[in-house]
Motif scaffolding. Structure first.
Motif, mmCIF file in Angstrom:
data_model
loop_
_atom_site.group_PDB
_atom_site.id
_atom_site.type_symbol
_atom_site.label_atom_id
_atom_site.label_comp_id
_atom_site.label_asym_id
_atom_site.label_seq_id
_atom_site.Cartn_x
_atom_site.Cartn_y
_atom_site.Cartn_z
ATOM 1 N N CYS D 188 0.828 -1.190 0.000
ATOM 2 C CA CYS D 188 0.000 0.000 0.000
ATOM 3 C C CYS D 188 0.877 1.260 0.000
ATOM 4 O O CYS D 188 0.595 2.226 -0.719
ATOM 5 N N ALA D 190 3.691 1.594 -1.289
ATOM 6 C CA ALA D 190 4.467 1.724 -2.518
ATOM 7 C C ALA D 190 3.855 2.701 -3.499
ATOM 8 O O ALA D 190 4.554 3.262 -4.341
ATOM 9 N N ILE D 191 2.554 2.903 -3.423
ATOM 10 C CA ILE D 191 1.983 3.868 -4.356
ATOM 11 C C ILE D 191 1.796 5.220 -3.681
ATOM 12 O O ILE D 191 1.133 6.109 -4.198
ATOM 13 N N GLU D 192 2.412 5.369 -2.513
ATOM 14 C CA GLU D 192 2.432 6.649 -1.822
ATOM 15 C C GLU D 192 1.063 7.303 -1.725
ATOM 16 O O GLU D 192 0.814 8.369 -2.283
#
Ligand SMILES: Nc1ncnc2c1ncn2[C@@H]1O[C@H](COP(=O)(O)OP(=O)(O)OP(=O)(O)O)[C@@H](O)[C@H]1O
Ligand SMILES: Nc1ncnc2c1ncn2[C@@H]1O[C@H](COP(=O)(O)OP(=O)(O)OP(=O)(O)O)[C@@H](O)[C@H]1O
Ligand SMILES: [Mg+2]
Ligand SMILES: [Mg+2]
Ligand SMILES: O=P([O-])([O-])[O-]
Lengths: 318, 314, 294, 278, 278
Positions: D188, D190-192
């Motif tokens: 989660c 990782a897509i900021e």
């Protein structure tokens, strides 16, 4: 049983013009004179002869002997012989060529008596596409060249420079069929066919192929042509005296098309015929009626003497 | 106290009385597993029967024709005066038709499966699935008829050089026939991927397509591959469509516009309504059937292996 | 540091959504494709054949004359075939399923039989034809009679029947069997009185579906050999016979001899499809009607 | 939008709730503003007149008995609830001032900015690396180096880097439940996103893993707005800044966590917190 | 062997447990005598050294936390446990003085004398009549008149006759859960067993049906030995004469019900009864 069969035979003789009504009447008469036969007759063999035999079988079963079941298959002449020439094989084998020596030998080996019954005449017909407007007439020699491996003809223009410069596609029934063997042995004189000839098991496939291939040419029995005159055209063959159109008249005995005409047969297992009354009865029926039916399905009749000869032989078996 | 003034029934006594006949029954009961075992062994007998018949006649065949010639020969002329029995034309025919069928069925079947499992609403799925099942239930002879009388003429408009009998048209129709098989087996595999996985991807902002291609398909991969392998096996064994629509020319070619014969169609042709026993051609039938059997058996085992070995562990 | 650039995400989003929408359409079209073909197929068959269907056609004998030809013989042949196939597959199919589900010890042998059945299900039908021809027609010298064809077809659909019956038996809840054992019933009594009746709808559904497979099969019968012309009706399982698919096959092939045969073939296809539809509907009705009430 | 700060020593920051609240009070912006939200599954209403605002850099806990609509509300925030075809909503939810139901806003975009972690860890059946890279990849990041960096950063952010760095290419299903859940959090991250929604993220975990995840949540709130649904009142008390108590689809009470737990205004809240029902 | 006495007014007999115990004390014979029973499912031992005797005309309750082996013990008594292929037992169980593991005794015979009622009502998917007639039929009773009589008597015995007498030939699945359970009891009565084993017979029922079944059990004990497994301690206290407390496969305590509930000897029993675990 012999009596029944013989009286029946007489009826059949009277009943020459096989019209519905006539046969109906006869049937009633038969009822009084002959007992109903029962049993089955098994026929296999030529696909060319199949239409003729199935017609006869149907007439026999509807008009003569309802109790007898005649079943007709059509594996092809050669395949049919393989099933005919065995212990307890088929009763009849239809053939669009004459029995071969090795097949005769096989029968002898089995101690089987086989009777050849010539049933009709068939003209080997060469057919082309409807749109083909150049090759409607050809000499027999040209036809041979088209099909021979070393005939030197691969394109229409090889025959006539005015004809299209396009490859000829050759078709025919495969080796299962007597028609192939007749063509190969009697017309090509056992020389090799072109390498890429397209040989098929089913006549329907051949018809369709020529119908759709402008450069196609195929050979098969006249019957398959007359039923498809709307889809195909037959080549008028020039045997030296001008082009001859194959037709019931020309393919008849001594007709103009006679060079490409062949007799078709059905072979009877005589041992089985002696054993089973209904087989013999059916054989007699075939010979008595074949000339009537032949025309309907695209065969020319055979001379009456030959018919009579067969009938006499069959009568002798009783 | 019963309304009836008869003696009350004593069930256990009645049961005890019946014991005698019960004993007999129990003896019979003992034999039931044995009887059922015998019944179940029919399936093994069938396999043995298939292998035995095929093998014994195939061995006969290889005494007349060398095994090398059979498997490497490119010329198949079983009926000619000096017959040649190279099986390669049949193998190329079979593989070509199978390949064409799979080129049609695999993408369309998979797309159908994806659509049904990932995109379609419950209602559409409820309508489409049974309809596709109908497609799977149509007898192959009907498809053969359809290929020959409809698809081939149709294709001729597109490919003018197409022959009347060709491998393309039956291949395509075979593919259509197989679509439901791939679609439904793959869809099963896809729907068994837990929804949690889809939600995980959707929550990352993935589109449905991305969920399908990057999560669901990889997760259901073994099931999908197994469905395709089974479909290949089915295509290899399919008979009537090719028999009717591809003719019986036995040339060794890779031209899909031409007629090619498959192993199955060869069997039909040679039996031609009833095979004559004893000849080399007759034995060739078994050799070809054996080859066919081995091909499909390998495919089936392979499919089972895949779906077992790579069983998803979510 | 920021890796996921909002602007880029935005830009890409358009493309991704477009692709998504586009694929949805493509996948939908793919789904529809099969159905469209189905539609064309049925339309063609109907338009060719429907006008040939009448009482005489349905009750008439086979004939070389199209206007007189009927398919009662083929219908009766199909029925007689079922007279052999239905009891034989039911007996062996259900028997095997009972053995595998309720008697066989879970283990190598059981899984061997199971694998074997799965493989048999994948054997091409024409191979069964060869088996039937070799064993029933030739070795047992039956000839190409209903019994031989029926036994061949039975072997062909046996694996499907077994698997369907197994599933039906597995779907019967354990507690029903337990209740019966608890009354002192023996295993066989429990199976016969409780498990089989509860599994019956499932078994029947499976059996009907596999029968419909047998009704539509052609290839094994081609190998066994069915006469192209056979007028008398079969009257017992020892008679020669023809069936609807074979009739379609021959008429299709002979359409070059007599053009109308093509229409007869189409008409016969209609009849065959109707029979199959009827069977499948029956199966679905049974399935829905008796669906899991416990 | 916030970026992840890579923390080398994850365990340094341990502040009490009170302290957090004190420093936060003035500055925090509302990220999600829910007004008058009603939601139906078919004919049954699952949410009734919800008013709730979720703030940046805070942990908001949602508590309440089973079936009260906690998950439903959470899934409404990133519109995942719409996967149920019968769902119907009225009312408004503003995300950073824009309605999330607006036609111009695409759900995929919303979900990119609002991450979600589920009750049962649901990694993809892929390698650990691929699990993390999945999000960036679908958003078009293909550069291997950047991806590597993102993966490392996210895994570090979820305090799981050390445990998995040597087996990044092993299947994620080889991890323990607690590790899987942290992997899902990393995925989660990782897509900021700006907001992370968590639906009982620890209920499938053992106590030790639970503590780890709680710790992680406390740290993450420096950068994210976090909404967490939990059954565990101690957990809510431990990690959240604000708590909403749901009952039968309604928000009974919503306030600072210590208020809810120590001086609840509503009788029902008190009863629930003291274990008198649910 | 006992015959069912059909009671016209089922609700007349309401005696307290104490009274029952007093009158019973001397005369009651042991029906099942379990000694040193051990049982394994594969490698896991489910019963350990069980010693227990079940007496005629008494209700014996078996209580204990989930997984402690209650059902397993019950199913051992009529050897239903052997349907699990991996089961292995040692020790002895005497039924009326004869070992139930004796080779000369057939399980079918044992089960004819030892009836069983299951947790979830499990009528056969047949008519009510056929459900009851099933047992007598499989034991060879075919006479329609006798069957009719048995059906009526059994249904009366299970206090359900009045509710179903007009629809004997309807499918049993049309009955409510409580009715189905009483039907199952009637089915069991139809073969006039000596012992009836009941595995949580009321756990799937609503309170009203539960009371009806309990009442029935209390009355049935005049003629049968009844063993009942229950999770519900109040139930055990209400209806049983003796109670056995199982824990992890062992019998912790076995005594008269009022002793167990009021002066348990074992600390664990007390804890369990007071709801301190399980
Ligand atoms: N997909 C659905 N279809 C219909 N009703 C649903 C659906 N999902 C949830 N509900 C209903 O909506 C209500 C709220 O459900 P929700 O899952 O939000 O509760 P919850 O508070 O998360 O409960 P829990 O603590 O058990 O997870 C419940 O009554 C539930 O039955
Ligand atoms: N068929 C089986 N195979 C293996 N183990 C089993 C089986 N049935 C039960 N067990 C195990 O045996 C133990 C005792 O189980 P049993 O069903 O007797 O417990 P119980 O006291 O009836 O529990 P409950 O109150 O939940 O019904 C449990 O640990 C259970 O897991
Ligand atoms: Mg929830
Ligand atoms: Mg239990
Ligand atoms: O089928 P044929 O007549 O050519 O043998």
């Amino acid at each position: 049983a012999c009596q029944e069969a013989s009286s029946e035979k007489e009826d059949e003789k009277e009943e020459t013009n096989t019209e519905e009504n006539a046969s109906d009447n006869n049937e009633e008469e038969n009822k009084e004179e002959t007992a109903d036969l029962e049993g089955s007759v098994v026929i296999d063999g030529s696909g060319t002869v199949f239409p003729l035999m199935s017609k006869l079988a149907e007439n026999y079963m509807t008009n003569e002997q309802e109790g007898v079941s005649v079943e007709v298959s059509r594996a092809g002449t050669s395949a049919g012989f393989k099933k005919f020439l065995v212990e307890d094989g088929t009763d009849f084998n239809d053939a669009s060529r004459q029995i071969k020596d090795e097949e005769k030998a096989k029968a002898e080996e089995l101690g089987m008596e086989v009777k050849e019954l010539k049933v009709a005449l068939d003209g080997l017909t060469f057919v082309i596409n409807k749109e083909n407007d150049w090759a409607k007439e050809m000499t027999d020699e040209e036809l041979r060249k088209i099909f021979l491996a070393d005939g030197g003809v691969t394109k229409w223009s090889d025959i006539n420079p005015d004809w299209p410069d396009e490859k000829i596609n050759t078709y025919g029934p495969n080796e299962n069929h007597g028609t192939y063997e007749f063509f190969y042995e009697n017309i090509l004189e056992e020389k090799d066919l072109v390498e890429d000839v397209n040989l098929q098991q089913e006549y329907s496939t051949l018809v369709k192929m020529i119908e759709e291939d402008k450069n196609g040419i195929a050979f098969f029995g006249f019957g398959y042509y007359v039923n498809n005159t709307d889809k195909l055209q037959a080549i008028h063959v020039d045997f030296g005296d001008g082009p001859v159109e194959p037709s019931l008249d020309t393919i008849a005995e001594d007709g103009d098309y006679a060079d490409f005409t062949r007799p078709v047969f059905t072979y009877l297992n005589v041992d089985l015929a002696k054993e089973k009354t209904h087989v013999l009865d059916y054989a007699l029926y075939v010979m008595n009626n074949v000339n009537e039916v032949a025309g309907e399905v695209g065969f020319a009749p055979i001379p009456d003497e030959e018919v009579q000869e067969s009938i006499d032989f069959l009568e002798g078996l009783k | 106290m019963m309304q009836t003034n008869r003696e009350p029934v004593h069930v256990q006594e009645l049961i005890a009385k019946k014991k005698q006949s019960k004993n007999l029954f129990l003896k019979f009961e003992k034999s039931i597993p044995v009887i059922l075992f015998l019944i179940a062994s029919i399936s093994i007998l069938t396999t043995i029967g298939i292998i035995y018949t095929l093998l014994s006649e195939t061995i006969e065949f290889f005494q007349e024709v060398s095994i090398v010639e059979f498997f490497t020969g490119t010329v198949l002329k079983p009926l000619s005066q000096n017959p040649k029995f190279g099986v390669l034309p049949l193998i190329t025919g079979t593989l070509t038709s199978t390949l064409i069928a799979m080129l049609v069925a695999a993408p369309i079947g998979l797309m159908t499966a994806i659509y049904l499992s990932e995109f379609a609403s419950e209602r559409i799925r409820k309508i489409c699935k049974p309809l596709l099942e109908i497609l799977a239930g149509i007898p192959t002879i009907v498809y053969g008829f359809f290929a020959f009388t409809f698809v081939t003429p149709l294709l001729k408009h597109i490919i003018p050089g197409l022959e009347t009998t060709n491998i393309l048209s039956p291949g395509i129709v075979m593919g259509i026939m197989i679509i439901p098989m791939i679609a439904s087996l793959s869809e099963d595999a896809m729907t068994s991927v837990p929804n949690a996985m889809r939600e995980g991807a959707l929550a990352l902002g993935a589109t449905k397509l991305e969920v399908a291609t990057r999560v669901v398909i990889p997760a259901a991969f073994s099931g999908i591959v197994a469905s395709i392998v089974l479909a290949i096996s089915r295509a290899i064994g399919e008979t009537m469509i090719v028999t009717i629509a591809s003719g019986s020319s036995k040339s060794f070619t890779f031209d899909i516009t031409e007629s090619m014969q498959t192993m199955t169609a060869y069997i039909v042709e040679v039996t031609g309504g009833d095979a004559p026993a004893g000849s080399t051609i007759y034995y060739s039938l078994y050799a070809v059937a054996m080859t066919l059997f081995v091909f499909t058996l390998l495919m089936n085992l392979f499919a089972r292996y895949i779906s077992k070995k790579f069983k998803e562990d979510y | 540091m920021k890796y996921v650039d909002a602007g880029q995400v935005q830009k890409r989003m358009n493309f991704r959504l477009l692709l998504n929408a586009f694929s949805k359409v493509i996948f939908f079209l793919a789904t529809i494709f099969g159905l469209v073909v189905l539609g064309i197929l049925i339309y063609r068959v109907l338009s060719d054949g429907i006008s040939w269907i009448n009482i005489d056609f349905l009750t008439g004998k086979q004939s070389t004359m199209p206007e007189k030809a009927g398919i009662l013989g083929a219908i009766l042949g199909t029925l007689w075939l079922m007279v052999v196939v239905a009891p034989v597959t039911m007996f062996f199919g259900v028997g095997t399923a009972i053995y595998l589900e309720l008697y066989a010890k879970k283990g190598r042998f059981q899984s061997f039989i199971q694998t074997n059945i799965a493989n048999l299900a994948g054997v091409p039908s024409i191979v069964y034809g060869i088996l039937g021809m070799t064993v029933f027609v030739r070795a047992l010298d039956m000839g190409n009679i209903v019994l031989a064809g029926g036994l061949t077809m039975s072997l062909l659909i046996l694996p499907i029947t077994i698997v369907a019956s197994q599933e039906a038996i597995r779907a019967v809840p354990n507690h029903l069997g337990e209740a019966s054992y608890g009354m002192g019933a023996t295993k066989w009594q429990t199976i016969k009185n409780i498990i089989l009746p509860a599994a019956l709808p499932g078994i029947l559904t499976g059996a009907i579906l596999s029968l419909s497979r047998a009704i539509g099969e052609t290839a094994p019968l081609v190998v066994i050999g069915i006469p192209a012309l056979l007028i008398p009706f079969p009257g017992s399982i020892f008679d020669k016979f023809t069936v609807l698919p074979m009739q379609i096959y021959y008429w299709t092939l002979d359409s070059s001899l007599v053009e109308e045969y093509a229409y007869l073939a189409a008409a016969t296809i209609i009849v065959l499809l109707f029979v199959l539809l009827l069977l499948n509907t029956t199966a679905i009705v049974i399935r829905n009607k008796f669906q899991k009430r416990y | 939008m916030s970026a992840i700060t890579v923390m080398e020593q994850p365990k340094v920051k341990q502040r009490s709730n009170v302290e957090v609240l004190r420093t936060a009070e003035q500055e925090k912006d509302v990220v999600f503003d829910t007004q008058n939200l009603n939601l139906w599954y078919g004919d049954t209403q699952a949410l009734k007149d919800i008013d709730l605002s979720i703030r940046e850099k805070e942990v908001t806990a949602i508590i309440g008995p089973s079936g009260c609509g906690k998950s439903t509300y959470l899934k409404t925030l990133n519109r995942m609830v719409e996967l149920v075809p019968t769902v119907r909503t009225t009312g408004s939810i503003q995300y950073k001032g824009k309605s999330i139901f607006d036609r111009s806003l695409r759900v995929e975009e919303l979900r990119t900015q609002v991450g979600m972690v589920f009750q049962k860890p649901n990694p993809f059946p892929k390698s650990i690396y691929e699990n993390i890279a999945y999000g960036p990849k679908i958003h078009g990041i293909k550069n291997k180096m950047i991806l590597d960096e993102i993966v490392e950063k996210s895994l570090r952010g979820a305090y799981i880097w050390d445990e998995v760095k040597d087996r990044l290419h092993d299947n994620a299903y080889g991890l323990s439940g607690g590790q899987q859940q942290r992997l899902c959090i990393a995925r989660c991250l990782a897509i900021e996103p700006d907001v992370i929604l968590m639906d009982e993220p620890t209920s499938a975990l053992d106590p030790k893993s639970t503590l780890k995840v709680e710790e992680l949540i406390r740290d993450l709130k420096d950068d994210y707005a976090i909404v967490i649904v939990t059954h565990n009142m101690q957990q809510a008390a431990r990690i959240s800044d604000r708590t909403a108590f749901f009952l039968e689809g309604e928000v009974v009470e919503y306030d600072k966590t210590d208020v809810i737990f120590h001086e609840p205004q509503d009788r029902r809240t008190e009863d629930y917190i003291n274990g008198r029902f649910g």
